[in-house]
Design a protein around this motif. Structure first.
Motif, PDB file in Angstrom:
ATOM      1  N   ALA A  95       0.819  -1.186   0.069  1.00 26.14           N
ATOM      2  CA  ALA A  95       0.015  -0.060   0.154  1.00 26.14           C
ATOM      3  C   ALA A  95       0.987   1.330   0.127  1.00 26.14           C
ATOM      4  O   ALA A  95       0.564   2.282  -0.774  1.00 26.14           O
ATOM      5  CB  ALA A  95      -0.846   0.060   1.222  1.00 26.14           C
ATOM      6  N   VAL A  96       1.996   1.291   0.964  1.00 21.93           N
ATOM      7  CA  VAL A  96       2.799   2.245   0.683  1.00 21.93           C
ATOM      8  C   VAL A  96       3.525   2.573  -0.578  1.00 21.93           C
ATOM      9  O   VAL A  96       3.614   3.713  -1.071  1.00 21.93           O
ATOM     10  CB  VAL A  96       3.822   2.118   1.879  1.00 21.93           C
ATOM     11  N   LEU A  97       4.073   1.443  -1.042  1.00 24.71           N
ATOM     12  CA  LEU A  97       4.599   1.699  -2.605  1.00 24.71           C
ATOM     13  C   LEU A  97       3.731   2.246  -3.654  1.00 24.71           C
ATOM     14  O   LEU A  97       3.928   3.011  -4.376  1.00 24.71           O
ATOM     15  CB  LEU A  97       5.313   0.425  -3.060  1.00 24.71           C
ATOM     16  N   ILE A  98       2.590   1.590  -3.583  1.00 24.79           N
ATOM     17  CA  ILE A  98       1.635   2.096  -4.660  1.00 24.79           C
ATOM     18  C   ILE A  98       1.086   3.511  -4.167  1.00 24.79           C
ATOM     19  O   ILE A  98       0.832   4.572  -5.123  1.00 24.79           O
ATOM     20  CB  ILE A  98       0.362   1.098  -4.651  1.00 24.79           C
ATOM     21  N   GLY A  99       0.700   3.763  -3.144  1.00 23.19           N
ATOM     22  CA  GLY A  99       0.597   5.262  -2.599  1.00 23.19           C
ATOM     23  C   GLY A  99       1.564   6.268  -3.070  1.00 23.19           C
ATOM     24  O   GLY A  99       1.145   7.168  -3.467  1.00 23.19           O
ATOM     25  N   LEU A 100       2.976   6.021  -2.736  1.00 24.49           N
ATOM     26  CA  LEU A 100       4.026   6.768  -3.098  1.00 24.49           C
ATOM     27  C   LEU A 100       4.042   7.007  -4.693  1.00 24.49           C
ATOM     28  O   LEU A 100       4.281   8.028  -5.148  1.00 24.49           O
ATOM     29  CB  LEU A 100       5.113   6.346  -2.440  1.00 24.49           C
ATOM     30  N   SER A 101       3.721   5.721  -5.257  1.00 22.34           N
ATOM     31  CA  SER A 101       3.990   5.898  -6.939  1.00 22.34           C
ATOM     32  C   SER A 101       2.677   6.773  -7.345  1.00 22.34           C
ATOM     33  O   SER A 101       2.870   7.596  -8.472  1.00 22.34           O
ATOM     34  CB  SER A 101       3.905   4.357  -7.713  1.00 22.34           C
ATOM     35  N   PHE A 102       1.538   6.675  -6.604  1.00 20.45           N
ATOM     36  CA  PHE A 102       0.325   7.387  -7.107  1.00 20.45           C
ATOM     37  C   PHE A 102       0.561   8.838  -6.927  1.00 20.45           C
ATOM     38  O   PHE A 102       0.498   9.771  -7.788  1.00 20.45           O
ATOM     39  CB  PHE A 102      -0.879   6.995  -6.116  1.00 20.45           C
ATOM     40  N   LEU A 103       1.079   9.213  -5.792  1.00 20.60           N
ATOM     41  CA  LEU A 103       1.575  10.670  -5.182  1.00 20.60           C
ATOM     42  C   LEU A 103       2.511  11.089  -6.089  1.00 20.60           C
ATOM     43  O   LEU A 103       2.403  12.217  -7.105  1.00 20.60           O
ATOM     44  CB  LEU A 103       1.920  10.832  -4.126  1.00 20.60           C
ATOM     45  N   SER A 104       3.812  10.414  -6.908  1.00 14.13           N
ATOM     46  CA  SER A 104       4.497  10.850  -7.676  1.00 14.13           C
ATOM     47  C   SER A 104       3.962  11.168  -8.999  1.00 14.13           C
ATOM     48  O   SER A 104       4.456  11.788  -9.611  1.00 14.13           O
ATOM     49  CB  SER A 104       5.788   9.643  -7.768  1.00 14.13           C
ATOM     50  N   SER A 105       3.105  10.302  -9.537  1.00 18.34           N
ATOM     51  CA  SER A 105       2.335  10.507 -10.643  1.00 18.34           C
ATOM     52  C   SER A 105       1.743  11.881 -10.655  1.00 18.34           C
ATOM     53  O   SER A 105       1.623  12.498 -11.934  1.00 18.34           O
ATOM     54  CB  SER A 105       1.446   9.301 -10.872  1.00 18.34           C
ATOM     55  N   VAL A 106       0.964  11.906  -9.760  1.00 15.52           N
ATOM     56  CA  VAL A 106       0.252  13.267  -9.675  1.00 15.52           C
ATOM     57  C   VAL A 106       0.990  14.450  -9.640  1.00 15.52           C
ATOM     58  O   VAL A 106       0.696  15.451 -10.557  1.00 15.52           O
ATOM     59  CB  VAL A 106      -0.704  13.407  -8.187  1.00 15.52           C
ATOM     60  N   LEU A 107       2.418  14.489  -8.938  1.00 12.09           N
ATOM     61  CA  LEU A 107       3.196  15.616  -9.175  1.00 12.09           C
ATOM     62  C   LEU A 107       3.760  15.628 -10.581  1.00 12.09           C
ATOM     63  O   LEU A 107       4.015  16.673 -10.895  1.00 12.09           O
ATOM     64  CB  LEU A 107       4.348  15.187  -8.004  1.00 12.09           C
ATOM     65  N   TYR A 108       4.158  14.468 -11.251  1.00  9.39           N
ATOM     66  CA  TYR A 108       4.609  14.482 -12.284  1.00  9.39           C
ATOM     67  C   TYR A 108       3.697  15.363 -13.207  1.00  9.39           C
ATOM     68  O   TYR A 108       3.967  16.003 -14.391  1.00  9.39           O
ATOM     69  CB  TYR A 108       4.792  13.033 -12.817  1.00  9.39           C
ATOM     70  N   ASN A 109       2.255  14.780 -13.369  1.00 12.44           N
ATOM     71  CA  ASN A 109       1.408  15.267 -14.188  1.00 12.44           C
ATOM     72  C   ASN A 109       1.260  16.957 -13.865  1.00 12.44           C
ATOM     73  O   ASN A 109       1.236  17.666 -14.881  1.00 12.44           O
ATOM     74  CB  ASN A 109      -0.011  14.611 -14.007  1.00 12.44           C
ATOM     75  N   ARG A 110       1.383  17.367 -12.877  1.00 10.39           N
ATOM     76  CA  ARG A 110       1.126  18.928 -12.330  1.00 10.39           C
ATOM     77  C   ARG A 110       2.528  19.402 -13.101  1.00 10.39           C
ATOM     78  O   ARG A 110       2.275  20.533 -13.506  1.00 10.39           O
ATOM     79  CB  ARG A 110       1.216  19.158 -11.019  1.00 10.39           C
ATOM     80  N   LYS A 111       3.423  18.968 -12.988  1.00  6.94           N
ATOM     81  CA  LYS A 111       4.715  19.706 -13.535  1.00  6.94           C
ATOM     82  C   LYS A 111       4.854  19.501 -15.164  1.00  6.94           C
ATOM     83  O   LYS A 111       5.518  20.485 -15.444  1.00  6.94           O
ATOM     84  CB  LYS A 111       5.936  18.642 -12.941  1.00  6.94           C
ATOM     85  N   HIS A 112       4.340  18.461 -15.727  1.00  3.80           N
ATOM     86  CA  HIS A 112       4.414  18.435 -17.065  1.00  3.80           C
ATOM     87  C   HIS A 112       2.977  18.921 -17.754  1.00  3.80           C
ATOM     88  O   HIS A 112       2.722  18.446 -18.805  1.00  3.80           O
ATOM     89  CB  HIS A 112       4.830  17.071 -17.353  1.00  3.80           C
TER      90      HIS A 112
END
Length: 339
Positions: free
Chosen positions: A322-339
């Motif tokens: 859950a932690v790994l998937i949650g962190l990857s989800f958060l990283s994906s959201v930040l990536y989308n905002r940045k790009h």
């Protein structure tokens, strides 16, 4: 709601059956098992979704009908009965009678004890298949990298011929040392490796004969190609089920309650979640989510292999995933905002 409506209806029916079968206690334990299965199976749903999005609507329907029967009846009922039958050298009917006897699972000769005694072989098979699955993902070329250093290292290792098999066999030899029956664990692990190579290889061969293959054209798999993907999907789904089925006996040794909680409710919701991810195109929108799922799968494979020697609770494996998937989800959201 359209996607989850069937799962909700099935849940209500399954809980009603649990209540009439074992009263409030049965209802409560069924609910616990269902919540555990759904909450700990996000990585399974993500991997399933990536495969399922390559299939046409007919084969997605097969996944929801034949596939659910395999998951519910096959993995949550027949598979434990076969393991107990083979281990105790009794027929499936006698194994079912032993299961329904509801003896103390810690006592020799009871259903739960025999199944727990077979855990090293089951863990070796499932652990090897999942380890091969996760390594295969990171060895391939990817448009994005989430955990830069380890993923680049794994990609570099993947250039070595048969690196996947070599790493898995070494891990199996280490895990089998000190097991109750090392030769049986190694044999089961080799079967897990061969199963992955067979199903994965079959998928590659079939996909080459699929219309549009090699042209860059996005074509949904049909016929033999879809059949090979379906078989691949079922083996993956089964591998994810091993630890859950064995772990459920820490909560109850009643096969009917386990079938209702893990199988009927849990498997239905995992499939609905898979369809939701496909319908919404979530994996394409969240670029790191699949990476997080495969890191969770690798962690699960390691935990399963370690469990041959040390008992590891589902809470540990579930929270790690859950932690790994949650962190990857958060990283994906930040990536989308940045790009």
């Amino acid at each position: 709601m359209k996607i989850f409506r069937g799962s909700i209806i099935v849940t209500i029916i399954a809980l009603a059956i649990a209540y009439f079968y074992a009263g409030l206690n049965g209802l409560f334990i069924t609910g616990i098992l269902a919540v555990l299965e759904v909450s700990l199976s996000m990585d399974n749903a993500i991997v399933n979704a990536r495969i399922l999005e390559k299939m046409n609507h007919f084969w997605r329907g097969i996944f929801l009908t034949v596939g659910i029967l395999v998951a519910v009846v096959g993995m949550r009922l027949i598979f434990p009965l076969l393991i107990v039958g083979i281990s105790a050298r009794i027929n499936p009917i006698e194994a079912l009678q032993l299961a329904l006897a509801k003896g103390d699972p810690s006592q020799a000769g009871t259903y739960g004890y025999i199944l727990h005694h077979s855990h090293p072989q089951i863990a070796a098979f499932g652990g090897m298949f999942l380890l091969m699955l996760s390594l295969e993902f990171f060895f391939d070329e990817r448009a994005h990298s989430w955990l830069k250093i380890p993923e680049k290292l794994l990609k570099w290792i993947g250039y070595f011929p048969s690196a996947n098999v070599i790493i898995s066999i070494v891990a199996l030899m280490i895990a089998a040392q000190g097991a109750h029956n090392p030769s049986a664990a190694i044999f089961a692990g080799i079967l897990g490796i061969l199963s992955f190579l067979l199903v994965n290889g079959l998928g590659h061969v079939m996909s080459q004969h699929q219309p549009g293959a090699g042209t860059g054209e996005a074509v949904l798999a049909t016929g033999k190609a879809a059949l090979s993907l379906f078989l691949y999907l079922e083996v993956i789904d089964a591998s994810f089920s091993f630890d859950g089925v064995i772990g459920a006996f820490a909560i109850t040794n009643d096969p009917i309650i386990i079938l209702l909680g893990l199988g009927v409710i849990g498997a239905m919701f995992v499939r609905s979640l898979t369809l939701y991810l496909v319908a919404k195109g979530t994996l394409n929108e969240l670029v790191y989510l699949e990476h997080g799922a495969h890191w969770a799968i690798m962690a699960l494979a390691v935990f399963i292999l370690v469990s041959i020697h040390v008992e590891i609770g589902e809470a540990v494996t579930g929270l790690t995933g859950a932690v790994l998937i949650g962190l990857s989800f958060l990283s994906s959201v930040l990536y989308n905002r940045k790009h």
